[in-house]
Design a protein around this motif. Structure first.
Motif, PDB file in Angstrom:
ATOM      1  N   ILE A  92       0.872  -1.176   0.000  1.00 50.44           N
ATOM      2  CA  ILE A  92       0.000   0.000   0.000  1.00 50.44           C
ATOM      3  C   ILE A  92       0.909   1.227   0.000  1.00 50.44           C
ATOM      4  O   ILE A  92       1.798   1.337   0.863  1.00 50.44           O
ATOM      5  N   PRO A  93       0.739   2.170  -0.925  1.00 46.41           N
ATOM      6  CA  PRO A  93       1.694   3.281  -1.026  1.00 46.41           C
ATOM      7  C   PRO A  93       1.815   4.132   0.228  1.00 46.41           C
ATOM      8  O   PRO A  93       2.905   4.603   0.558  1.00 46.41           O
ATOM      9  N   PRO A 108      -5.493   3.174   4.141  1.00 45.51           N
ATOM     10  CA  PRO A 108      -4.688   3.652   3.009  1.00 45.51           C
ATOM     11  C   PRO A 108      -4.952   5.126   2.738  1.00 45.51           C
ATOM     12  O   PRO A 108      -6.070   5.624   2.951  1.00 45.51           O
ATOM     13  N   SER A 110      -5.224   6.440  -0.075  1.00 46.14           N
ATOM     14  CA  SER A 110      -6.172   6.509  -1.193  1.00 46.14           C
ATOM     15  C   SER A 110      -6.532   5.085  -1.590  1.00 46.14           C
ATOM     16  O   SER A 110      -5.867   4.121  -1.193  1.00 46.14           O
ATOM     17  N   HIS A 112      -6.592   1.764  -3.286  1.00 49.90           N
ATOM     18  CA  HIS A 112      -5.494   1.045  -3.946  1.00 49.90           C
ATOM     19  C   HIS A 112      -6.077  -0.229  -4.548  1.00 49.90           C
ATOM     20  O   HIS A 112      -6.430  -1.165  -3.814  1.00 49.90           O
ATOM     21  N   GLN A 113      -6.190  -0.274  -5.855  1.00 53.34           N
ATOM     22  CA  GLN A 113      -6.928  -1.357  -6.498  1.00 53.34           C
ATOM     23  C   GLN A 113      -6.341  -2.740  -6.228  1.00 53.34           C
ATOM     24  O   GLN A 113      -7.109  -3.701  -6.029  1.00 53.34           O
ATOM     25  N   PRO A 199       4.700   3.576   3.384  1.00 49.96           N
ATOM     26  CA  PRO A 199       4.077   2.387   2.788  1.00 49.96           C
ATOM     27  C   PRO A 199       3.834   1.295   3.830  1.00 49.96           C
ATOM     28  O   PRO A 199       4.459   1.271   4.897  1.00 49.96           O
TER      29      PRO A 199
END
Length: 229
Positions: A92-93, A108, A110, A112-113, A199
């Motif tokens: 996850i960024p 997250p 945003s 995250h697909q 992350p």
């Protein structure tokens, strides 16, 4: 007995240790932490963390379920091990402190697909292991307060917040009164500063168990995903 498929970092991960001390219990070892070991805490800390303390530090992938009559725990663990060995770890960024209604969680930064897709695969792969919900369990979810899509998920998958309704969150509190929310946000922001804005590797799949209704959830098995660091 109920089982659940959760994400939680490995038992020796610094985030696992920090969260366990914040919640007051380690879901891997079952250790209960004294107030002294947990560091400075708000006076109502025990009450505000009671619910997530019982469940252990985690993000729900497949919500707690009783086993279907045709399967055993061994079957579940074997499929979980196979699933983990074939699923690739990913990151996850950015992990941030979020507020979802009246409670706080790590979420997250945003959507995250890859995370959404992973969670959906867990829900669908392990559906054959889930016994149907009882009428009591359906009523506990207060379906009258759910959206049409969430009610459909509850009846089809045993949990309202799956697939398009899924939002990854690692819960840190129960319901926090409105007048306490600002203070709680500041406390958590400081407490988890080393892990937010950074992350988070989704490195494993955990099987949690609840020995009997209302008992604390504990880690039955933590399975590394393929390629996990």
């Amino acid at each position: 007995m109920r089982y659940a498929l959760y994400f939680t970092p490995p038992k020796d991960d610094p985030l696992t240790s920090l969260a366990a001390r914040w919640l007051g219990r380690d879901a891997f070892s079952g250790e209960i932490f004294s107030d002294k070991a947990m560091g400075p805490l708000p006076e109502d800390h025990a009450e505000l963390t009671a619910d997530p303390r019982r469940y252990g530090f985690h993000a729900t992938l497949k919500a707690p379920f009783e086993l279907a009559g045709s399967v055993t725990e061994r079957d579940l663990l074997e499929v979980a091990a196979e699933f983990a060995s074939q699923a690739t770890a990913f990151t996850i960024p950015e992990l941030v402190l979020g507020q979802l209604g009246h409670f706080f969680a790590l979420v997250p930064g945003s959507l995250h697909q890859p995370l959404q897709d992973f969670a959906s695969r867990v829900v669908k792969t392990f559906e054959p292991f889930r016994a149907p919900l009882s009428e009591h369990d359906i009523a506990r979810r207060k379906p009258e307060g759910l959206t049409e899509a969430q009610r459909a998920n509850l009846l089809r998958w045993g949990y309202p917040y799956v697939n398009d309704e899924f939002r990854f969150h690692m819960t840190l509190t129960g319901r926090v009164p409105a007048e306490r929310q600002s203070d709680m946000h500041d406390i958590l922001r400081v407490r988890f500063a080393a892990h937010t804005g950074k992350p988070l590797e989704i490195s494993g799949l955990a099987v949690f168990i609840e020995e009997e209704r209302g008992a604390p959830f504990t880690v039955r098995s933590w399975l590394p995903l393929s390629g996990a660091q």
